[in-house]
Design an enzyme around this catalytic site. Structure first.
Site, mmCIF file in Angstrom:
data_model
loop_
_atom_site.group_PDB
_atom_site.id
_atom_site.type_symbol
_atom_site.label_atom_id
_atom_site.label_comp_id
_atom_site.label_asym_id
_atom_site.label_seq_id
_atom_site.Cartn_x
_atom_site.Cartn_y
_atom_site.Cartn_z
ATOM 1 N N HIS A 17 -11.337 -3.026 3.642
ATOM 2 C CA HIS A 17 -11.264 -2.780 5.205
ATOM 3 C C HIS A 17 -12.040 -1.392 5.220
ATOM 4 C CE1 HIS A 17 -8.021 -0.295 3.184
ATOM 5 N NE2 HIS A 17 -8.412 0.459 3.668
ATOM 6 N N ASP A 18 -12.381 -0.803 4.277
ATOM 7 C CA ASP A 18 -13.805 0.073 4.902
ATOM 8 C C ASP A 18 -14.876 0.049 4.943
ATOM 9 O OD1 ASP A 18 -10.808 2.103 5.039
ATOM 10 O OD2 ASP A 18 -11.085 2.248 2.847
ATOM 11 N N GLU A 53 -6.621 3.881 -6.104
ATOM 12 C CA GLU A 53 -8.047 3.871 -4.665
ATOM 13 C C GLU A 53 -8.308 4.704 -5.264
ATOM 14 O OE1 GLU A 53 -9.885 3.964 -0.299
ATOM 15 O OE2 GLU A 53 -8.255 4.868 -0.993
ATOM 16 N N ASP A 77 -3.416 5.027 -2.714
ATOM 17 C CA ASP A 77 -4.572 5.670 -1.046
ATOM 18 C C ASP A 77 -5.035 6.731 -2.235
ATOM 19 O OD1 ASP A 77 -5.258 4.554 1.939
ATOM 20 O OD2 ASP A 77 -4.831 6.672 1.655
ATOM 21 N N ASP A 95 0.702 -1.064 -0.029
ATOM 22 C CA ASP A 95 -0.169 0.119 -0.101
ATOM 23 C C ASP A 95 0.943 1.248 -0.262
ATOM 24 O OD1 ASP A 95 -2.357 1.260 1.014
ATOM 25 O OD2 ASP A 95 -3.208 0.332 2.155
#
Ligand code: NOJ
Length: 535
Positions: free
Chosen positions: A327-328, A265, A202, A100
């Site tokens: 994970h969000d 993302e 990200d 990431d």
């Protein structure tokens, strides 16, 4: 048709949330050695690449998305050497490793920010976004943070506000400053030289903000109780002019290291999302397609529309991708129920494009229960319902204490979900019809049938709008996927489709031949059918 597909086109990506995967040293938090020790499981499962959420030194205000040093590993997760071992061991098993990369903001304890905030004339002052207060002392504009409240924090010592689109401990970097870009690109080089196979980047679409700092319009549809991130429309904080130049720079840096993947993302409407492939396909390889997460409801009609429009909107030569969970966002098995999640899994693994599978979703893991005093996520600070901790509970390995994530007697950072004694890897490996067996079978089929990776996609018209039917075709091979989004039995009529052989039912209990002119799907059933007749 593709000539030589890349690994990230034919492969399946598996997202590991390192804190929650496997705790090898008994401190209650997952770590890199823990991940390494589970590589054989991932190989057995049949995925191709691991994407690790951040593992860098961090005070963990946002669990690693607040980075204090881009080129090291947080001691909670191990040492740099442990990452080298993980890369090497993954490669030895033909698994790729994706890190990431969090370019939008650092931690407030990052030395760059410490310097930047030390005084107004510091050479790194401009590395972040500082502005004077308005005449009445208020913040420079109305921008709100994704986690709630103003996106501006006043710094007493230097008398200015700094911007943080996320937590107050996550100051935004100033990507208009060329030195910031250079420093951030150096971080990429550091990891590429260590052998990582690519990055998930990200909040890629937010790296630039309006230079004039114009106020964002409020979202007229927002109501109390909705997540803070939806409060404003990001007219001046998202997808700003100039962003594509940066995306191209990142891509060309990655390309200079050979076949590395660039995943972005990006939460944007389809038409704007597609721009992130680049006019010359020279931007992200895979701008994340979150529509299976963000589309309200879970209905065959809508999902068909989503798939068709996405396919239609893809630029020529662009490679599609699909994400069911991360994970969000609440887990898919919680959103649609465990039975329907099997259908969702078949959808994810048979649509055209690279699938990303969130850890535990292969088991049908649901959101866990986390008592209010154990909620840590900054997104839940104003409203515990919006906490993301529930979808980050420990991976369910077996039925022993702590779901086998941490040794018995250790208190894991989040409690394992209550249902772990039934839903766990060890138990499901034994179950011929378990969720895990279904996922593994789908992954095996995907690997062995080129139509599922390289084949074309075409949705099929039929009258039953609680079901979604589509076809994948490659050379002389044709497969139909028929998914029942309802809990009731449904009849599908497909005139002029001949016979079909069931290769897989999500119920894992039939392998018969069907007359495709009329066949039944049980409630929550999906079928993968090899077509034998002519179209
Ligand atoms: C997106 C990440 O997925 C999320 O977990 C994080 O909180 C924000 N970006 C800020 O980095």
């Amino acid at each position: 048709m593709l000539q030589t597909p890349s690994w990230w086109q034919t492969g399946v990506i598996y997202q590991v949330y390192p804190r929650s995967f496997f705790d090898s040293n008994g401190d209650g938090i997952g770590d890199l050695s823990g991940i390494t020790s589970k590589l054989d499981y991932l190989r057995w499962l049949g995925v191709d690449a691991l994407w690790l959420s951040p593992i860098y030194p961090s005070p963990m205000a946002d669990f690693g998305y607040d980075i204090a040093n881009y080129i090291d590993v947080d001691p909670i997760f191990g040492a740099l050497q442990d990452l080298d071992i993980l890369i090497q061991q993954a490669h030895a098993r033909n698994l790729k490793l994706i890190l990431d990369y969090v370019p939008n903001h650092t931690s407030d304890v990052h030395p760059w920010f410490q310097e930047s905030r030390s005084n107004r004339t510091n050479e790194k002052r401009d590395w972040y976004i500082w502005r004077d207060p308005t005449p009445d002392g208020g913040p420079p504009n109305n921008w709100t943070s994704f986690f709630g409240g103003s996106a501006w924090q006043f710094d007493e010592q230097s008398g200015q506000y700094y911007l943080h689109m996320f937590d107050v401990k996550q100051p935004d970097l100033n990507w208009r400053n060329p030195l910031v870009r250079q420093a951030m690109y150096d971080a990429l080089r550091f990891w590429l030289e260590r052998g990582v196979d690519g990055f998930r980047v990200d909040v890629l679409w937010m790296l630039l903000k309006d230079e004039q700092l114009r106020d964002n319009p409020m979202n007229p549809d927002w109501k109390p109780g909705d997540p803070a991130y939806a409060r404003q429309l990001g007219h001046y904080t998202e997808d700003q002019p100039g962003i594509h130049e940066i995306v191209r720079e990142i891509r060309s840096l990655l390309d200079s290291y050979g076949e590395r993947v660039f995943i972005g993302e990006i939460y944007l409407p389809l038409s704007r999302l597609m721009h992130y492939y680049g006019e010359m396909l020279d931007e992200a390889h895979l701008p994340f397609n979150f529509q299976l997460i963000t589309t309200p409801g879970w209905e065959a009609r809508t999902i068909r529309q989503v798939a068709d429009e996405y396919e239609k909107g893809l630029p020529d030569g662009a490679w599609p991708n699909w994400v069911l969970g991360n994970h969000d966002r609440p887990r898919i098995a919680t959103r649609v129920g465990r039975e329907q999640a099997r259908v969702a899994q078949m959808l994810l693994l048979t649509l055209r494009g690279t699938p990303t599978c969130y850890y535990g979703d292969e088991l049908g893991m649901q959101n866990g229960y986390v008592p209010p005093d154990l909620l840590y996520d900054p997104q839940g600070k104003d409203n515990p319902e919006h906490s993301r901790d529930y979808e980050r509970t420990p991976m369910q390995w077996d039925s022993t204490a702590n779901a086998g994530f941490s040794a018995p007697g250790v208190t894991p950072w989040l409690p394992a979900a209550d249902d772990y004694p039934t839903y766990n890897v060890a138990a499901e490996q034994q179950g011929p019809r378990s969720f895990l067996t279904l996922t593994r079978t789908l992954l095996n089929l995907r690997r062995s049938l080129p139509a599922l990776t390289l084949g074309s996609y075409q949705s099929v018209d039929q009258e039953n709008d609680t079901c979604f039917v589509y076809q994948r075709e490659y050379e002389d091979q044709r497969y139909l996927i028929a998914l029942n989004f309802s809990q009731q039995e449904q009849i599908i009529k497909l005139p002029e489709q001949g016979q079909g052989r069931i290769l897989l039912s999500t119920h894992m209990d039939r392998a018969d031949t069907l007359d495709l002119s009329e066949f039944r799907l049980r409630g929550n059933e999906g079928l993968l059918i090899q077509q034998e007749g002519l179209i």
